[in-house]
Design a protein around this motif. Sequence first.
Motif, short mmCIF file in Angstrom:
data_model
loop_
_atom_site.label_atom_id
_atom_site.label_comp_id
_atom_site.label_asym_id
_atom_site.label_seq_id
_atom_site.Cartn_x
_atom_site.Cartn_y
_atom_site.Cartn_z
N LEU A 115 12.63 -7.01 -8.95
CA LEU A 115 12.05 -7.81 -7.86
C LEU A 115 11.83 -6.95 -6.61
O LEU A 115 10.79 -7.06 -5.96
CB LEU A 115 12.97 -8.99 -7.53
CG LEU A 115 13.14 -10.05 -8.62
CD1 LEU A 115 14.19 -11.08 -8.20
CD2 LEU A 115 11.82 -10.75 -8.93
N LEU A 116 12.81 -6.12 -6.27
CA LEU A 116 12.69 -5.25 -5.10
C LEU A 116 11.53 -4.25 -5.29
O LEU A 116 10.78 -3.98 -4.34
CB LEU A 116 13.99 -4.51 -4.85
CG LEU A 116 15.21 -5.37 -4.47
CD1 LEU A 116 16.43 -4.48 -4.27
CD2 LEU A 116 14.93 -6.19 -3.22
N ASP A 117 11.40 -3.71 -6.49
CA ASP A 117 10.31 -2.78 -6.77
C ASP A 117 8.95 -3.47 -6.62
O ASP A 117 8.00 -2.88 -6.11
CB ASP A 117 10.45 -2.20 -8.17
CG ASP A 117 11.58 -1.19 -8.28
OD1 ASP A 117 12.03 -0.69 -7.23
OD2 ASP A 117 12.02 -0.90 -9.42
N ASP A 118 8.87 -4.72 -7.08
CA ASP A 118 7.61 -5.47 -6.95
C ASP A 118 7.24 -5.68 -5.49
O ASP A 118 6.08 -5.50 -5.09
CB ASP A 118 7.73 -6.83 -7.66
CG ASP A 118 7.77 -6.70 -9.17
OD1 ASP A 118 7.42 -5.62 -9.69
OD2 ASP A 118 8.15 -7.69 -9.84
N LEU A 119 8.23 -6.06 -4.67
CA LEU A 119 7.98 -6.24 -3.25
C LEU A 119 7.59 -4.93 -2.58
O LEU A 119 6.73 -4.88 -1.70
CB LEU A 119 9.22 -6.82 -2.57
CG LEU A 119 9.50 -8.31 -2.81
CD1 LEU A 119 10.87 -8.69 -2.24
CD2 LEU A 119 8.42 -9.18 -2.17
N HIS A 120 8.24 -3.84 -3.02
CA HIS A 120 7.94 -2.52 -2.47
C HIS A 120 6.48 -2.14 -2.73
O HIS A 120 5.80 -1.57 -1.87
CB HIS A 120 8.90 -1.49 -3.07
CG HIS A 120 8.95 -0.20 -2.31
ND1 HIS A 120 9.47 0.96 -2.84
CD2 HIS A 120 8.53 0.12 -1.05
CE1 HIS A 120 9.38 1.93 -1.95
NE2 HIS A 120 8.81 1.45 -0.86
N GLU A 121 6.00 -2.46 -3.93
CA GLU A 121 4.61 -2.15 -4.26
C GLU A 121 3.64 -2.92 -3.37
O GLU A 121 2.61 -2.39 -2.95
CB GLU A 121 4.33 -2.46 -5.74
CG GLU A 121 4.94 -1.47 -6.72
CD GLU A 121 4.46 -0.05 -6.47
OE1 GLU A 121 3.24 0.15 -6.24
OE2 GLU A 121 5.30 0.87 -6.50
N VAL A 122 3.97 -4.19 -3.09
CA VAL A 122 3.13 -4.99 -2.19
C VAL A 122 3.09 -4.34 -0.80
O VAL A 122 2.02 -4.23 -0.18
CB VAL A 122 3.67 -6.43 -2.09
CG1 VAL A 122 2.91 -7.22 -1.01
CG2 VAL A 122 3.54 -7.15 -3.42
N PHE A 123 4.25 -3.90 -0.33
CA PHE A 123 4.36 -3.25 0.98
C PHE A 123 3.52 -1.97 1.01
O PHE A 123 2.72 -1.73 1.93
CB PHE A 123 5.83 -2.96 1.26
CG PHE A 123 6.17 -2.64 2.70
CD1 PHE A 123 5.19 -2.51 3.68
CD2 PHE A 123 7.49 -2.49 3.08
CE1 PHE A 123 5.51 -2.22 4.99
CE2 PHE A 123 7.83 -2.21 4.40
CZ PHE A 123 6.84 -2.06 5.35
N LYS A 124 3.67 -1.15 0.00
CA LYS A 124 2.95 0.13 -0.06
C LYS A 124 1.44 -0.10 -0.12
O LYS A 124 0.67 0.61 0.54
CB LYS A 124 3.42 0.95 -1.27
CG LYS A 124 4.84 1.48 -1.12
CD LYS A 124 5.18 2.49 -2.19
CE LYS A 124 5.34 1.85 -3.56
NZ LYS A 124 5.81 2.84 -4.56
N ASP A 125 1.01 -1.09 -0.89
CA ASP A 125 -0.42 -1.38 -0.98
C ASP A 125 -0.98 -1.80 0.38
O ASP A 125 -2.10 -1.42 0.75
CB ASP A 125 -0.67 -2.50 -2.00
CG ASP A 125 -0.50 -2.03 -3.44
OD1 ASP A 125 -0.48 -0.80 -3.66
OD2 ASP A 125 -0.38 -2.88 -4.34
N HIS A 126 -0.19 -2.59 1.13
CA HIS A 126 -0.61 -3.02 2.46
C HIS A 126 -0.78 -1.81 3.39
O HIS A 126 -1.79 -1.71 4.12
CB HIS A 126 0.44 -3.98 3.03
CG HIS A 126 0.19 -4.39 4.45
ND1 HIS A 126 -0.92 -5.09 4.85
CD2 HIS A 126 0.93 -4.19 5.58
CE1 HIS A 126 -0.86 -5.32 6.16
NE2 HIS A 126 0.25 -4.77 6.63
N ILE A 127 0.16 -0.89 3.35
CA ILE A 127 0.09 0.29 4.21
C ILE A 127 -1.10 1.16 3.83
O ILE A 127 -1.86 1.63 4.69
CB ILE A 127 1.39 1.12 4.13
CG1 ILE A 127 2.61 0.26 4.50
CG2 ILE A 127 1.29 2.35 5.04
CD1 ILE A 127 2.54 -0.36 5.86
N ARG A 128 -1.28 1.38 2.53
CA ARG A 128 -2.41 2.20 2.08
C ARG A 128 -3.75 1.57 2.46
O ARG A 128 -4.69 2.26 2.87
CB ARG A 128 -2.33 2.39 0.56
CG ARG A 128 -1.16 3.23 0.07
CD ARG A 128 -1.32 3.56 -1.40
NE ARG A 128 -0.18 4.25 -1.95
CZ ARG A 128 0.72 3.68 -2.76
NH1 ARG A 128 0.58 2.40 -3.09
NH2 ARG A 128 1.74 4.38 -3.22
#
Length: 263
Positions: free
Chosen positions: A164-177
Amino acid sequence: MKRWIPFLKNDPHVAVVRLQGAIATSGRALSDRGLSEAIEKAFKSKPKAVALEISSPGGSPVQSSLIAARIRRLADEKDVPVFAFVEDVAASGGYWLAVAADEIYVDPGSIVGSIGVISAGFGLTGTLDKVGAERRVYTAGKSKSMLDPFQPEKPADVKRLKTLLDDLHEVFKDHIRTRRGAKLDDSQDLFTGDIWVGQKGVDVGLADGIGHLVPMMKDRFGDKVTFRRFGAKKPFLARFGAQIVDDAVQGIEERAAYARFGL
């Protein structure tokens, strides 16, 4: 007076929205519901730009996303540029908010980054036995009591939480990129949860420069530019009763969040 006389030209203004504190759904924390009116009014005031004053250690990823999405939607609808000015810290969800701006400026001592996701709690196994209490939990669904603090930690629960944490992290990273794009330094991993101070944050592309709100906006829009402030309002009676207790508890949690960054 000139605002109310149609044939007189008004001086240009910048709408300032202050985003200070932890991000959550309750109490005095920053939330989409609590800020929606202020953000809407800021963009409807026909400003030359909207400036975000940010000092936040982060918090709820969903509330961070909702607030940032509201800012971007209105910026696109009104065709108004958005500038973020980081004060003490824009970390984790606080940086998520900063990235909603078209340009980000920091103080030489500002902390930015912490692009990661965290979950923390306590293990209370055996606590109830010591006081002679028995806890009874009944569920339908094998994962319903996942990570129960009163039970021994289960490897399957930890694995599920990590996913779950990894999934949220991916959302965060996509937003920054998506928001920062080619500005980011791709020679290093900026998504480890690490933080940067002032100019170093600029060097890796997390901010666009060193600068403060008033002089930067005057330099951009002229010395006659004025500033109108917009922020969430709290009802007077909300300061009494249970709200005092809620604010006190949240204040402790917020101080702990800031303390992670030495503030």
